[in-house]
Motif scaffolding. Structure first.
Motif, PDB file in Angstrom:
ATOM      1  N   GLN A  48      -3.960 -16.821 -18.393  1.00 37.49           N
ATOM      2  CA  GLN A  48      -4.612 -17.694 -17.418  1.00 37.49           C
ATOM      3  C   GLN A  48      -3.587 -18.499 -16.630  1.00 37.49           C
ATOM      4  OE1 GLN A  48      -7.363 -19.398 -20.524  1.00 37.49           O
ATOM      5  NE2 GLN A  48      -8.843 -19.226 -18.864  1.00 37.49           N
ATOM      6  N   ILE A  49      -2.542 -18.960 -17.309  1.00 38.73           N
ATOM      7  CA  ILE A  49      -1.484 -19.713 -16.629  1.00 38.73           C
ATOM      8  C   ILE A  49      -0.808 -18.845 -15.577  1.00 38.73           C
ATOM      9  CG2 ILE A  49       0.770 -20.806 -16.924  1.00 38.73           C
ATOM     10  CD1 ILE A  49      -0.202 -21.739 -19.704  1.00 38.73           C
ATOM     11  N   LYS A  50      -0.482 -17.605 -15.948  1.00 41.32           N
ATOM     12  CA  LYS A  50       0.180 -16.698 -15.015  1.00 41.32           C
ATOM     13  C   LYS A  50      -0.707 -16.375 -13.824  1.00 41.32           C
ATOM     14  CE  LYS A  50       3.338 -14.426 -18.261  1.00 41.32           C
ATOM     15  NZ  LYS A  50       3.729 -13.137 -18.882  1.00 41.32           N
ATOM     16  N   ARG A 108      -6.709  -9.283 -15.604  1.00 37.84           N
ATOM     17  CA  ARG A 108      -5.398  -9.476 -14.975  1.00 37.84           C
ATOM     18  C   ARG A 108      -5.462  -9.114 -13.491  1.00 37.84           C
ATOM     19  NH1 ARG A 108      -1.080  -6.592 -18.292  1.00 37.84           N
ATOM     20  NH2 ARG A 108      -1.173  -8.508 -19.508  1.00 37.84           N
ATOM     21  N   HIS A 109      -4.606  -9.772 -12.699  1.00 34.69           N
ATOM     22  CA  HIS A 109      -4.410  -9.515 -11.275  1.00 34.69           C
ATOM     23  C   HIS A 109      -5.487 -10.158 -10.393  1.00 34.69           C
ATOM     24  CE1 HIS A 109      -1.344  -6.934 -12.720  1.00 34.69           C
ATOM     25  NE2 HIS A 109      -2.138  -5.943 -13.057  1.00 34.69           N
ATOM     26  N   MET A 110      -6.223 -11.122 -10.902  1.00 33.55           N
ATOM     27  CA  MET A 110      -7.119 -11.908 -10.050  1.00 33.55           C
ATOM     28  C   MET A 110      -6.325 -13.107  -9.543  1.00 33.55           C
ATOM     29  SD  MET A 110     -10.693 -11.868 -12.226  1.00 33.55           S
ATOM     30  CE  MET A 110     -11.568 -12.842 -10.977  1.00 33.55           C
ATOM     31  N   VAL A 111      -6.027 -13.127  -8.241  1.00 30.54           N
ATOM     32  CA  VAL A 111      -5.109 -14.153  -7.734  1.00 30.54           C
ATOM     33  C   VAL A 111      -5.675 -14.965  -6.569  1.00 30.54           C
ATOM     34  CG1 VAL A 111      -3.091 -12.847  -8.488  1.00 30.54           C
ATOM     35  CG2 VAL A 111      -3.973 -12.502  -6.190  1.00 30.54           C
ATOM     36  N   CYS A 112      -6.883 -14.661  -6.113  1.00 34.22           N
ATOM     37  CA  CYS A 112      -7.402 -15.375  -4.954  1.00 34.22           C
ATOM     38  C   CYS A 112      -8.929 -15.344  -4.970  1.00 34.22           C
ATOM     39  CB  CYS A 112      -6.879 -14.760  -3.646  1.00 34.22           C
ATOM     40  SG  CYS A 112      -7.386 -13.039  -3.421  1.00 34.22           S
ATOM     41  N   VAL A 113      -9.515 -16.081  -4.019  1.00 39.29           N
ATOM     42  CA  VAL A 113     -10.976 -16.149  -3.924  1.00 39.29           C
ATOM     43  C   VAL A 113     -11.561 -14.773  -3.637  1.00 39.29           C
ATOM     44  CG1 VAL A 113     -12.893 -17.127  -2.617  1.00 39.29           C
ATOM     45  CG2 VAL A 113     -10.929 -18.558  -3.187  1.00 39.29           C
ATOM     46  N   LYS A 114     -10.881 -13.980  -2.828  1.00 44.28           N
ATOM     47  CA  LYS A 114     -11.370 -12.633  -2.524  1.00 44.28           C
ATOM     48  C   LYS A 114     -11.462 -11.799  -3.796  1.00 44.28           C
ATOM     49  CE  LYS A 114     -10.489  -8.553   0.323  1.00 44.28           C
ATOM     50  NZ  LYS A 114      -9.590  -7.910   1.305  1.00 44.28           N
ATOM     51  N   CYS A 115     -10.496 -11.954  -4.702  1.00 46.44           N
ATOM     52  CA  CYS A 115     -10.541 -11.228  -5.975  1.00 46.44           C
ATOM     53  C   CYS A 115     -11.794 -11.597  -6.762  1.00 46.44           C
ATOM     54  CB  CYS A 115      -9.300 -11.541  -6.807  1.00 46.44           C
ATOM     55  SG  CYS A 115      -7.747 -10.939  -6.092  1.00 46.44           S
ATOM     56  N   ILE A 116     -12.124 -12.876  -6.766  1.00 47.79           N
ATOM     57  CA  ILE A 116     -13.321 -13.329  -7.474  1.00 47.79           C
ATOM     58  C   ILE A 116     -14.564 -12.665  -6.902  1.00 47.79           C
ATOM     59  CG2 ILE A 116     -14.798 -15.338  -7.889  1.00 47.79           C
ATOM     60  CD1 ILE A 116     -12.277 -17.027  -8.085  1.00 47.79           C
ATOM     61  N   ALA A 131       0.134 -17.153  -9.882  1.00 45.89           N
ATOM     62  CA  ALA A 131       0.048 -16.114  -8.852  1.00 45.89           C
ATOM     63  C   ALA A 131      -0.922 -16.531  -7.745  1.00 45.89           C
ATOM     64  CB  ALA A 131      -0.407 -14.803  -9.481  1.00 45.89           C
ATOM     65  N   HIS A 132      -2.000 -17.174  -8.127  1.00 41.56           N
ATOM     66  CA  HIS A 132      -2.971 -17.657  -7.136  1.00 41.56           C
ATOM     67  C   HIS A 132      -2.346 -18.704  -6.219  1.00 41.56           C
ATOM     68  CE1 HIS A 132      -6.489 -19.523  -5.382  1.00 41.56           C
ATOM     69  NE2 HIS A 132      -6.221 -20.653  -6.006  1.00 41.56           N
ATOM     70  N   GLY A 189      -7.797  -2.488  -8.676  1.00 45.03           N
ATOM     71  CA  GLY A 189      -6.495  -3.092  -8.956  1.00 45.03           C
ATOM     72  C   GLY A 189      -6.500  -4.136 -10.050  1.00 45.03           C
ATOM     73  N   PHE A 190      -7.593  -4.221 -10.828  1.00 48.82           N
ATOM     74  CA  PHE A 190      -7.689  -5.213 -11.904  1.00 48.82           C
ATOM     75  C   PHE A 190      -7.552  -4.526 -13.262  1.00 48.82           C
ATOM     76  CE2 PHE A 190     -10.457  -6.727  -8.416  1.00 48.82           C
ATOM     77  CZ  PHE A 190      -9.689  -7.812  -8.024  1.00 48.82           C
ATOM     78  N   GLU A 191      -7.364  -5.330 -14.308  1.00 45.71           N
ATOM     79  CA  GLU A 191      -7.169  -4.780 -15.650  1.00 45.71           C
ATOM     80  C   GLU A 191      -7.766  -5.729 -16.680  1.00 45.71           C
ATOM     81  OE1 GLU A 191      -3.488  -3.773 -18.732  1.00 45.71           O
ATOM     82  OE2 GLU A 191      -3.076  -4.328 -16.642  1.00 45.71           O
TER      83      GLU A 191
END
Length: 224
Positions: free
Chosen positions: A106-108, A38-46, A112-113, A90-92
């Motif tokens: 995954q939809i959520k 949870r809380h992966m919303v952008c390329v930086k998160c990846i 958010a992304h 900040g991830f879960e």
């Protein structure tokens, strides 16, 4: 002459030399572990998640928004340390989810992304197409799963997320209301105003004014 012909025929009948090639092992054919985060919303998160996994000595085969596939077997992973490292960023990790719940997560994450990277894609026509391509399923199926799991239709969820983002921008920033609408991918201010009014019972301008009065009023009370 006959001896030469026989020698030539024997050479021609000799089986050709064979070269043996060793195929590299395909890691996807081995046991792997799938994580939902949870809380992966952008390329930086990846990039951050991949870096954390590598630092822990894990081998990520695939890192996408909200989903990670590791080459490592689940029994060899130090789960406590993995959770600690990801939560520090900040991830879960999502546990014991049904396939439908994982799909909703995954939809959520994808919504958010888009709110961060491309809000205009949340317009109904663009969003349904992009979501279907992202998750490899028909939009009608995704919408049905979301509604059955969340008790809320997918379209309404998207509207609420966009309005929540608008409230945050109006509360925390000084952008004109029209600029807020453009920042969130609305085609015009009227579209934002109608959705905002339905969700909050007030207009974007009135909401900003109320928030400003609440802040200035608290400052005055504090000074007294």
């Amino acid at each position: 002459m006959s001896t030469r012909r026989n020698w030539t025929r024997s050479r021609l009948r000799r089986p050709p030399t064979r070269t043996t090639y060793h195929r590299p092992c395909n890691p996807r054919s081995m046991a792997s572990t799938l994580l939902y985060i949870r809380h992966m919303v952008c390329v930086k998160c990846i990039l951050v998640v991949r870096e954390q996994l590598v630092e822990l000595g894990l081998v990520p085969l695939r890192v996408e928004l909200g989903e990670v596939e590791l080459r490592d077997d689940a029994t060899t992973i130090d789960w406590a340390r993995l959770r600690e490292c990801l939560e520090a960023q900040g991830f879960e990790i999502l546990d014991q989810l049904s396939p439908q719940q994982r799909l909703v997560a995954q939809i959520k994450e994808f919504i958010a992304h888009l709110l961060v990277s491309n809000p205009a894609a949340l317009r109904s026509g663009h969003f349904s197409r992009q979501l279907s391509q992202q998750l490899g399923r028909r939009f009608a199926y995704l919408s049905d799963v979301f509604s059955a799991t969340e008790g809320l239709c997918l379209e309404q969820y998207v509207i609420r997320q966009r309005v929540a983002a608008a409230r945050r921008l109006l509360r925390e920033g000084t952008l004109p209301v029209g600029r807020v609408a453009r920042e969130l991918g609305y085609s015009n201010l009227g579209h934002l105003s109608r959705q905002f009014q339905r969700e909050t019972g007030t207009s974007p301008s009135e909401y900003r004014r109320e928030q400003h009065l609440a802040i200035t009023g608290s400052h005055v009370d504090g000074e007294q």
